[in-house]
Design an enzyme around this catalytic site. Sequence first.
Site, short mmCIF file in Angstrom:
data_model
loop_
_atom_site.label_atom_id
_atom_site.label_comp_id
_atom_site.label_asym_id
_atom_site.label_seq_id
_atom_site.Cartn_x
_atom_site.Cartn_y
_atom_site.Cartn_z
N GLU A 1 -15.24 -4.00 -65.40
CA GLU A 1 -14.82 -3.25 -64.52
C GLU A 1 -14.07 -3.99 -63.60
O GLU A 1 -12.86 -3.47 -63.16
CB GLU A 1 -15.96 -2.33 -64.16
CG GLU A 1 -16.49 -1.51 -65.02
CD GLU A 1 -17.62 -0.67 -64.53
OE1 GLU A 1 -18.60 -1.41 -63.96
OE2 GLU A 1 -17.62 0.73 -64.22
N GLU B 1 -23.87 -0.80 -70.40
CA GLU B 1 -24.67 -0.18 -69.61
C GLU B 1 -25.57 0.92 -70.40
O GLU B 1 -26.79 1.20 -69.85
CB GLU B 1 -23.76 0.42 -68.47
CG GLU B 1 -23.32 -0.18 -67.31
CD GLU B 1 -21.81 -0.63 -67.50
OE1 GLU B 1 -21.45 -0.67 -68.69
OE2 GLU B 1 -21.30 -1.07 -66.80
N GLY C 1 -19.97 -4.35 -65.02
CA GLY C 1 -19.29 -4.42 -63.77
C GLY C 1 -18.33 -5.54 -63.67
O GLY C 1 -17.42 -5.58 -63.14
N ALA D 1 -23.13 -5.98 -63.01
CA ALA D 1 -23.76 -5.82 -61.77
C ALA D 1 -25.10 -6.61 -61.79
O ALA D 1 -25.60 -6.62 -62.92
CB ALA D 1 -23.93 -4.28 -61.27
C1 HXC Z 1 -28.86 -10.07 -63.36
C2 HXC Z 1 -28.27 -11.54 -65.07
C3 HXC Z 1 -27.60 -10.68 -65.46
C4 HXC Z 1 -26.93 -9.28 -64.66
C5 HXC Z 1 -27.43 -12.45 -66.82
N1 HXC Z 1 -28.37 -12.60 -65.63
N2 HXC Z 1 -26.85 -11.30 -66.49
N3 HXC Z 1 -29.19 -11.20 -63.87
N4 HXC Z 1 -27.97 -9.13 -63.72
N5 HXC Z 1 -26.16 -8.45 -65.25
C6 HXC Z 1 -29.23 -13.86 -65.76
C7 HXC Z 1 -30.35 -13.74 -66.62
O1 HXC Z 1 -31.35 -12.84 -66.22
C8 HXC Z 1 -30.85 -15.02 -66.73
O2 HXC Z 1 -31.58 -15.53 -65.55
C9 HXC Z 1 -29.43 -15.80 -66.71
O3 HXC Z 1 -28.48 -15.03 -65.83
C10 HXC Z 1 -28.82 -16.43 -67.77
O4 HXC Z 1 -28.56 -15.24 -68.61
P1 HXC Z 1 -29.58 -15.24 -70.19
O5 HXC Z 1 -29.62 -13.77 -70.55
O6 HXC Z 1 -30.49 -16.12 -70.34
O7 HXC Z 1 -28.04 -15.84 -70.90
P2 HXC Z 1 -27.56 -15.71 -72.38
O8 HXC Z 1 -29.04 -15.50 -73.36
O9 HXC Z 1 -26.52 -16.56 -72.86
O10 HXC Z 1 -26.79 -14.07 -72.63
C11 HXC Z 1 -25.81 -13.96 -71.64
C12 HXC Z 1 -25.55 -12.39 -71.75
C13 HXC Z 1 -27.14 -11.79 -71.05
C14 HXC Z 1 -25.43 -11.76 -73.15
C15 HXC Z 1 -24.56 -12.04 -71.02
O11 HXC Z 1 -27.29 -12.39 -70.07
C16 HXC Z 1 -26.88 -10.31 -70.88
O12 HXC Z 1 -26.85 -9.33 -71.67
N6 HXC Z 1 -26.90 -9.81 -69.51
C17 HXC Z 1 -26.62 -8.43 -68.93
C18 HXC Z 1 -25.36 -7.97 -69.29
C19 HXC Z 1 -25.25 -6.30 -68.86
O13 HXC Z 1 -26.18 -5.59 -69.37
N7 HXC Z 1 -24.53 -6.12 -67.87
C20 HXC Z 1 -24.33 -4.76 -67.29
C21 HXC Z 1 -25.18 -4.70 -66.04
S1 HXC Z 1 -24.90 -3.08 -65.61
P3 HXC Z 1 -32.86 -16.25 -65.56
O14 HXC Z 1 -33.33 -16.22 -64.22
O15 HXC Z 1 -33.62 -15.41 -66.66
O16 HXC Z 1 -32.55 -17.45 -66.29
C22 HXC Z 1 -23.60 -2.98 -64.51
C23 HXC Z 1 -23.25 -1.68 -64.01
C24 HXC Z 1 -22.18 -1.65 -63.29
O17 HXC Z 1 -22.70 -3.85 -64.66
C25 HXC Z 1 -21.93 -0.32 -62.21
C26 HXC Z 1 -22.22 -0.84 -60.95
C27 HXC Z 1 -21.96 0.31 -59.83
#
Ligand code: HXC
Length: 261
Positions: free
Chosen positions: A115, A135, A112, A68
Amino acid sequence: AAYQTLIVETPEAAPGVTLIRLNRPEALNALNTALLAELGQALAAAQADDAIGCIVITGSAKAFAAGADIKEMSDKSYAQMFKDDFFAAGARAIEGTRKPIIAAVSGYALGGGCELAMMCDFILAADTAKFGQPEINLGVAPGIGGTQRLTRLVGKSKAMDMILTGRMMGAEEAERAGLVSRIFPADTLVDEALAVAARIAAQSPLATAMNKELVNAAYETTLSTGVALERRLFHSLFAFDDQKEGMAAFVEKRKPAFKGS
Ligand code: HXC
């Protein structure tokens, strides 16, 4: 329809298939409100189109979806999350699609994104796929079915391990655990997924919809109720021309031509 966050095609090489590509490359296809609304529209359009028999959802080589959208969520209050019933509409749109949906996952399928893949009917993975429910690292929990679907798919031990540590699982581990049905080399994944989808789309759409409903019933019912439902639907398939055609084609040693009637 012109979509902002998706690329939707009906590829010539895969008759009867809608290919939906998540397309927010700047955010690794993070799921935001706009993307989920458009995904709902694209699925509804595919569901309504009699020429379509199967749907493939994919992302980019680097990410199916990295979760998400954290930037969209971070400042929300409990009242807002509750009032919007955050992401419930998106989940309902996927669950409400009666045609099969295949997730073709390359790269990250996190939070997400994992999911979303699990809400699809099955997952085909590239050898580069990485699944996770990170998460916990954000101080929250999965919110669109992760704790429930991952546990049913891979069992309690591995689900607890994944969800409590937030670690990622590669394609091979995911296949061994039963999360993924097959693995393909990353550069052929989408073509392979389209071929699988085209094969599904060539079957009787009536039988396909009933088969999907029956496998899903295995999650919601007892064994005896599920087996009874299966027997009823199996019998009911004999009401369709497609059953006569399928069995006649076998006897006559030819390919069936299903009509969806
Ligand atoms: C918003 C995101 C994002 C996310 C990545 N980006 N994941 N933006 N939401 N979930 C953005 C980064 O901020 C960055 O933007 C760009 O995408 C590239 O990501 P990087 O981190 O620079 O890439 P990298 O170093 O290759 O790392 C990849 C990654 C990492 C390991 C996937 O991005 C990461 O850990 N992302 C978050 C994963 C996460 O925690 N997902 C769960 C979310 S909570 P900029 O602008 O800086 O270039 C969830 C809840 C679900 O999903 C329930 C809903 C109801």
